[in-house]
Design a protein around this motif. Structure first.
Motif, short mmCIF file in Angstrom:
data_model
loop_
_atom_site.label_atom_id
_atom_site.label_comp_id
_atom_site.label_asym_id
_atom_site.label_seq_id
_atom_site.Cartn_x
_atom_site.Cartn_y
_atom_site.Cartn_z
N GLU A 69 7.02 12.36 2.29
CA GLU A 69 5.59 12.16 2.03
C GLU A 69 5.13 10.82 2.60
O GLU A 69 4.09 10.72 3.25
CB GLU A 69 5.33 12.23 0.53
N GLY A 70 5.93 9.79 2.34
CA GLY A 70 5.57 8.47 2.88
C GLY A 70 5.75 8.39 4.37
O GLY A 70 4.96 7.76 5.08
N ALA A 71 6.82 9.04 4.89
CA ALA A 71 7.09 8.98 6.33
C ALA A 71 5.97 9.61 7.13
O ALA A 71 5.66 9.16 8.24
CB ALA A 71 8.42 9.66 6.64
N ARG A 72 5.35 10.66 6.60
CA ARG A 72 4.22 11.28 7.31
C ARG A 72 3.08 10.29 7.48
O ARG A 72 2.49 10.18 8.55
CB ARG A 72 3.75 12.53 6.56
N LEU A 73 2.78 9.57 6.41
CA LEU A 73 1.70 8.57 6.49
C LEU A 73 2.06 7.46 7.47
O LEU A 73 1.24 7.04 8.29
CB LEU A 73 1.44 7.98 5.10
N VAL A 74 3.31 6.98 7.38
CA VAL A 74 3.74 5.90 8.27
C VAL A 74 3.73 6.37 9.72
O VAL A 74 3.30 5.63 10.62
CB VAL A 74 5.15 5.41 7.86
N GLY A 100 0.81 -1.21 0.00
CA GLY A 100 0.00 0.00 0.00
C GLY A 100 0.84 1.26 0.00
O GLY A 100 0.58 2.22 -0.75
N ILE A 101 1.88 1.27 0.86
CA ILE A 101 2.77 2.45 0.90
C ILE A 101 3.47 2.63 -0.43
O ILE A 101 3.52 3.74 -0.99
CB ILE A 101 3.80 2.28 2.04
N TYR A 102 4.03 1.54 -0.92
CA TYR A 102 4.75 1.62 -2.20
C TYR A 102 3.81 2.08 -3.32
O TYR A 102 4.17 2.92 -4.15
CB TYR A 102 5.34 0.26 -2.54
N GLY A 103 2.59 1.52 -3.35
CA GLY A 103 1.65 1.86 -4.41
C GLY A 103 1.28 3.33 -4.40
O GLY A 103 1.23 3.98 -5.45
N VAL A 104 1.02 3.85 -3.21
CA VAL A 104 0.63 5.26 -3.11
C VAL A 104 1.77 6.17 -3.55
O VAL A 104 1.59 7.12 -4.33
CB VAL A 104 0.19 5.60 -1.68
N LEU A 105 2.98 5.90 -3.09
CA LEU A 105 4.11 6.75 -3.45
C LEU A 105 4.50 6.58 -4.92
O LEU A 105 4.86 7.56 -5.59
CB LEU A 105 5.30 6.44 -2.54
N ALA A 106 4.45 5.34 -5.40
CA ALA A 106 4.77 5.12 -6.81
C ALA A 106 3.77 5.85 -7.70
O ALA A 106 4.13 6.47 -8.72
CB ALA A 106 4.78 3.63 -7.12
N PHE A 140 11.54 4.24 0.02
CA PHE A 140 12.79 4.52 -0.68
C PHE A 140 12.74 4.11 -2.15
O PHE A 140 13.29 4.82 -3.00
CB PHE A 140 13.93 3.78 0.03
N LEU A 141 12.06 3.00 -2.45
CA LEU A 141 12.08 2.51 -3.83
C LEU A 141 11.46 3.50 -4.81
O LEU A 141 12.09 3.85 -5.82
CB LEU A 141 11.37 1.15 -3.89
N PRO A 142 10.24 4.02 -4.57
CA PRO A 142 9.72 5.03 -5.50
C PRO A 142 10.49 6.36 -5.41
O PRO A 142 10.58 7.09 -6.41
CB PRO A 142 8.26 5.21 -5.07
N ALA A 143 11.05 6.66 -4.22
CA ALA A 143 11.82 7.89 -4.10
C ALA A 143 13.08 7.82 -4.96
O ALA A 143 13.47 8.81 -5.60
CB ALA A 143 12.19 8.13 -2.63
N ARG A 144 13.73 6.65 -4.95
CA ARG A 144 14.92 6.51 -5.80
C ARG A 144 14.57 6.63 -7.26
O ARG A 144 15.32 7.22 -8.06
CB ARG A 144 15.58 5.15 -5.52
#
Length: 830
Positions: free
Chosen positions: A758-763, A722-728, A812-816
Motif C-alpha cells: 500500500e505504501g510502496a504504491r504511493l511512493v 507523511g508516509i508513516y502517518g498515512v499507513l499507521a 515497514f514500521l506500521p506494517a510490522r
C-alpha cells in the motif's frame, strides 16, 4: 476562552501530533521568511526611504571596449558641470566617487578605501547616523586636479572601520585623525548596514564637484544620484538629458579629446538612467548571489508545499479519528458552527506555536544567509524580518490545516450518532475519497522531496568536483605576499629602482628559516596582440615572472609542459629599457590556454607573435609552455597569458610566492619585519595562505549546498512522516479487518506485504512524478553547477535509492505493527 482552554488540552493530550505539527510549521514558515527577507533587502528592494524607484542613477551612455556591452559607470567632470546646471526635474542631486587615503600604522602605511561625496549625499537615504551627524552644506572641500582634497576636512566613519580602528569607542566624535597628510575631524559614524557605494567603503568625506581641467581628458566614473521631483516622470528626465547631451556636443566640438571619445561610442554622447536599485544587481559577483538566493527561495517554496501537505495530512487524520467525538457532541446539541469554531481555535493556537518557532528559525536562518553576501557588495538597509512574508506563510499553513480539518467537522455535524458509533465499533476504513486525499498528499510530498534531494545531490557532486580541481600548481605550504609600493617613489620611470627593491626583498625572504623557494610575479594586464600578419588581434594577458632563483613557476611547482623556463640569458644588458616600441625579440613562456588559442594542434615552442598596434615593434618568441594556473578560485576562468621577466614589466603590484617547509602562518611575522626593513614607506602588504584562499573562495557554493541539503533532509523527513502517518492511520482503521484476515488463515508475511505494498504504491507514483519534475527543474541549477550535468545519472540513481530506502523504512514500521495484531483482540477492537 473556554474554546482556547479546550484547544490547549487537546494539543497537550496529543503531544506527538502537536510536536510534529509545530516543528513542521516552524521550519516551513521560518525558512521561507528568512530567505525572502534577505532576497527582498539585498536584491528586490535595497534602497531605503520613500518612493525608492524615483531615486535614479545617471551615467554617460558608454560601452565595454572588449565586448561592447552597456557600461553603466558614471560621468566626467565636464558632463557633470552641465548636469549641475540643469536640475529642474530633480528634487535632490548628489555625487559620489571612490577615493583612497593613507593612514600611518606602527609598521606600514595603510590604504583605506572611502568615498568623496556631496554634502547632500546622506539626505538621499533617510538613514540617520549611529553616532554624531552627517555633513552640512558648507562643509564641502575643494578637490585638486587629481581629485584629492586640498584642505583639512570632516569625516564620517563606517561602522566596521570604527570598530576596528577605535574598538567601539563612542567618544571618538570630535576627535581628529590624520589621513594622507590631512587632518579630518570625526563628526559621525553610520550604522553597520550602510555600505555605499561599495561594500568595503570605510569612510565618507564631503567634497565639491570634481573640476574639469581644459586640455585634459577625464575618466567618466563619477556616480550621479538624483531624486525626481513629485509629478516628474523618468521619461521627462531622459528627454531633458538628451537636450543636455546635444548642447554639450555643440559647445565642445573643438574641446581636446572629448569629441573623438564621444564619436567612438555607438550613438555618440548620451545618457543612461535607471532606478538605483538596479545598481545592486550587477558586478561584485551579485549575479551569482541573485541566482543563489532565488534558487534557495524556490527550494524553500517546495519545503513550504511539503509543510502544507504534511500539515493537511496530520490534521485530516486527527480529525477523522475524532469523528465519534464530533458525532456525540453533535447529538448533545453542538451545531456545525460550534464544532468548526472549536477546530478553528485549535488551528489558530497551533499556528501561533508554529509561528513562534518560525521566528526562531527565521533569525537563525538570516544570520547564515548573510554569509552568502559578498563583502564588496554595497548595502543601504538592514536585513530585517519581512512581516508580510511571515504573515503570508503563516496564513497559508493555517489555511491548509483548516481546509482539511474543518471538512470532517462539517460532515460530523450532519452525521447520525448511531452511524458514527457503528463505524467506530467496526473499525471501518475511512471513505474512498478521503483515502485518496491522504494518498495524493503523500505522493506530492514524495515528489517534492525527490526534487529537493536531486538539487542537493547535484550541488554536493558539484562542490566535491570543485574542491578536487587541480589549480595547476601545489597550493600546500605556499604563501602569497602582495606588496603595495609607494607610487611616487617606484612608478615609471623609476622601474630600475623598483626592480632593485624586488631583488633585495627576494634575497631577504629567501634567507628566512623555513623558506624553500621564493618566486616573483608582477601585476597582470591585458593587451591586443597578433599571432600572425593574417590573423585577427587577440587579447592576451601579460605577467611579469622571476627567473632562475626567483622563478615563479618553480616556486609554485607548476608543470613545464614543453620547452624551457626563462633564465638570466634572456635578459639583455639594457633590459631596464625594453618595451614594445623598441625593436628586438624577447623570450617568453606561455600557458596552455594561450597555446591552444593561438596555435591549436601545433607545437607552440619557437613560435613568435607581436603587438597589434602600429607602434609595437617588439617580437616575442615562445621558449616554453606551462600549465594553466588558478591562483584565486578553483572555478577561475583561465585567460591566455604569457610570462616575461618581471624586470621588463612595469606595474606597481608585485607579489611574492613563498614555498615553505613549515606551516605557512608561522612565517607571517618574520615576513612583515623583512618588508618593513627593506621599505619603511611601504603600504600594508596582504599576506595570504594560498590553500585557504582557494577554499574560502568556495564559501558561496558550500553554503548553497548546505542549505539545499538541509532543505532536502527536511523535505525527506516530512515525507517520511507523511508516509508513516498515512499507513499507521490505515493500520489503525483496519485493525479489525486485519484480525479477521489472520483469523481466516492469513500469514504475518501476507499482512506485512499487504501494508508495505500500500505504501510502496504511493511512493512509486511519487518517485515517478518527482523524477519528471526533477529532470526539468534541475536545469535551473545549470549556472550553479561546476562540471556536473543537471541530469547527472549517478546523482538521480543515488537520490532515488535514498528516497526508496527511507520510504520503505517508513512503510515497514506500521506494517510490522500490523503483523502483531492478535485476531481475538482485533475482533473486540473498539
Amino acid at each position: 476562552m473556554n474554546d482556547l482552554r479546550f484547544a490547549l488540552r487537546q494539543l497537550l493530550k496529543n503531544p506527538g501530533f502537536t510536536v510534529v505539527a509545530v516543528l513542521t510549521l516552524a521550519l516551513g514558515i521560518g525558512a521561507s521568511t528568512a530567505i525572502y527577507s534577505v532576497v527582498n533587502t539585498v536584491i528586490l528592494n535595497p534602497v531605503p526611504g520613500p518612493e525608492p524607484d524615483r531615486l535614479l542613477q545617471i551615467a554617460e551612455r558608454n560601452y565595454n571596449t572588449r565586448d561592447q556591452k552597456p557600461l553603466f559607470a558614471g560621468v566626467s567632470p565636464l558632463v557633470l558641470e552641465a548636469l549641475r546646471a540643469n536640475q529642474d526635474f530633480f528634487l535632490d542631486f548628489a555625487i559620489c566617487e571612490g577615493t583612497m587615503l593613507e593612514r600611518k600604522t606602527e609598521d606600514f602605511m595603510d590604504k583605506v578605501s572611502g568615498a568623496s561625496v556631496s554634502p547632500s549625499f546622506f539626505t538621499l537615504w533617510n538613514v540617520p547616523p549611529k553616532l554624531g551627524r552627517t555633513f552640512a552644506k558648507d562643509e564641502a572641500v575643494r578637490l585638486d586636479a587629481n581629485h584629492r582634497l586640498e584642505n583639512d576636512s570632516v569625516i564620517v566613519l563606517s561602522y566596521s572601520w570604527w570598530k576596528s580602528l577605535f574598538h567601539g569607542d563612542r567618544s571618538v566624535i570630535g576627535k581628529t585623525i590624520e589621513l594622507s597628510g590631512r587632518q579630518f575631524a570625526i563628526i559621525g559614524m553610520m550604522p553597520p548596514h550602510f555600505e555605499f557605494p561599495y561594500g568595503y567603503t570605510q569612510f565618507w568625506v564631503p567634497s565639491e564637484d570634481p573640476r574639469w581641467v581644459p586640455n585634459t581628458m577625464h575618466v567618466s566614473n563619477i556616480r550621479v544620484l538624483a531624486r525626481l521631483k513629485p509629478g516628474t516622470t523618468e521619461a521627462q528626465a531622459e528627454a531633458m538629458l538628451d537636450t543636455v547631451a546635444q548642447r554639450l556636443i555643440k559647445d565642445h566640438a573643438k574641446t581636446f579629446g572629448y569629441p573623438d571619445e564621444w564619436r567612438r561610442r555607438p550613438g555618440g554622447l548620451g545618457f543612461w538612467t535607471r532606478p538605483l536599485r538596479y545598481a545592486f544587481q550587477e558586478g561584485n559577483r551579485s549575479e551569482d548571489l541573485r541566482r543563489t538566493l532565488f534558487g534557495l527561495l524556490a527550494a524553500i517554496g517546495f519545503v513550504l508545499l511539503i509543510v502544507c501537505a504534511n500539515t493537511a495530512n496530520l490534521t485530516l487524520a486527527r480529525t477523522e479519528r475524532r469523528q465519534q467525538e464530533f458525532a456525540v457532541r453533535s447529538a448533545l446539541g453542538a451545531g456545525r458552527v460550534r464544532l468548526m469554531r472549536q477546530l478553528l481555535t485549535e488551528s489558530v493556537l497551533l499556528a501561533c506555536l508554529g509561528g513562534l518557532g518560525g521566528l526562531v528559525v527565521t533569525v537563525w536562518g538570516m544570520k547564515l544567509l548573510v554569509m552568502l553576501i559578498p563583502e564588496s557588495m554595497p548595502r543601504l538597509k538592514a536585513i530585517q524580518i519581512d512581516a508580510h512574508v511571515l504573515g503570508i506563510a503563516l496564513l497559508v499553513s493555517v489555511a491548509t490545516g483548516m481546509l482539511f480539518g474543518l471538512a470532517p467537522a462539517w460532515r460530523a455535524g450532519k452525521a447520525r450518532l448511531s452511524e458514527a458509533l457503528k463505524q467506530a465499533g467496526s473499525g471501518a476504513s475511512a471513505g474512498l475519497g478521503r483515502s485518496r486525499y491522504r494518498g495524493g498528499l503523500v505522493v506530492v510530498q514524495v515528489a517534492l522531496a525527490l526534487v529537493l534531494l536531486a538539487g542537493a545531490g547535484l550541488m554536493i557532486q558539484s562542490v566535491i568536483r570543485l574542491l578536487h580541481v587541480n589549480p595547476g600548481y601545489d597550493p600546500d605550504n605556499l604563501l602569497r605576499v602582495d606588496v603595495n609600493l609607494p607610487w611616487q617613489k617606484y612608478a615609471s620611470p623609476n622601474r630600475e629602482r623598483c626592480n632593485l627593491l624586488l631583488a633585495e626583498l627576494h634575497e631577504r625572504l629567501a634567507a628566512l628559516p623555513g623558506v624553500k623557494a621564493v618566486g616573483i610575479e608582477k601585476q597582470i594586464f591585458s593587451h591586443k596582440f597578433k599571432v600572425s600578419d593574417a590573423s585577427q588581434p587577440v587579447d592576451l594577458y601579460i605577467s611579469g615572472c622571476g627567473v632562475e632563483e626567483s622563478d615563479l613557476v618553480r616556486a609554485m611547482r607548476a608543470p613545464l609542459l614543453a620547452g624551457r623556463l626563462l633564465n638570466k640569458r634572456d635578459l639583455a644588458d639594457d633590459y631596464f629599457f625594453k618595451n614594445d616600441v623598441v625593436e628586438g625579440t624577447s623570450a617568453v613562456i606561455i600557458n596552455e590556454t594561450m597555446a591552444r588559442l593561438c596555435w591549436p594542434g601545433e607545437n607552440a615552442v619557437g613560435k613568435e607573435f607581436g603587438g597589434a598596434d602600429p607602434w609595437s615593434k617588439r617580437r616575442y618568441e615562445v621558449v616554453g609552455i606551462v600549465g594553466d594556473i588558478r591562483d584565486d578560485r578553483y572555478d577561475q576562468k583561465v585567460n591566455a597569458t604569457f610570462y616575461r621577466p618581471y624586470q621588463e614589466s612595469s606595474g606597481m603590484a608585485p607579489a611574492f610566492l613563498i614555498r615553505t617547509a613549515v606551516e605557512p602562518g608561522a612565517l607571517v611575522s618574520a615576513i612583515r619585519m623583512e618588508l618593513k626593513a627593506a621599505e619603511p614607506a611601504m603600504n600594508t602588504p596582504r599576506i595570504s595562505i594560498v590553500r585557504q584562499v582557494l577554499y574560502d573562495a568556495t564559501q558561496a557554493q558550500r553554503t548553497y549546498m548546505l542549505y539545499l541539503v538541509v532543505f532536502a533532509c527536511v523535505g525527506l523527513l516530512l515525507s517520511t512522516i507523511g508516509i508513516y502517518g498515512v499507513l499507521a492511520y490505515s493500520v489503525t482503521r483496519r485493525t479489525r479487518e486485519i484480525g479477521i484476515r489472520m483469523a481466516l488463515g492469513a500469514e504475518r508475511d501476507d499482512v506485512l506485504h499487504m501494508v508495505i505494498a500500500e505504501g510502496a504504491r504511493l511512493v512509486g507514483v511519487g518517485v515517478g512524478v518527482g523524477l519528471l519534475a526533477a529532470f526539468w527543474l534541475t536545469r535551473l541549477l545549470q549556472k550553479q553547477l561546476f562540471e556536473v550535468s543537471p541530469t547527472e545519472p549517478g546523482v538521480f540513481v543515488g537520490v532515488v535509492l535514498v528516497l526508496l530506502a527511507v520510504a520503505l523504512l517508513a512503510c515497514f514500521l506500521p506494517a510490522r505493527r500490523a503483523t502483531r495484531v492478535d485476531p481475538m483482540e482485533a475482533l473486540r477492537y473498539e
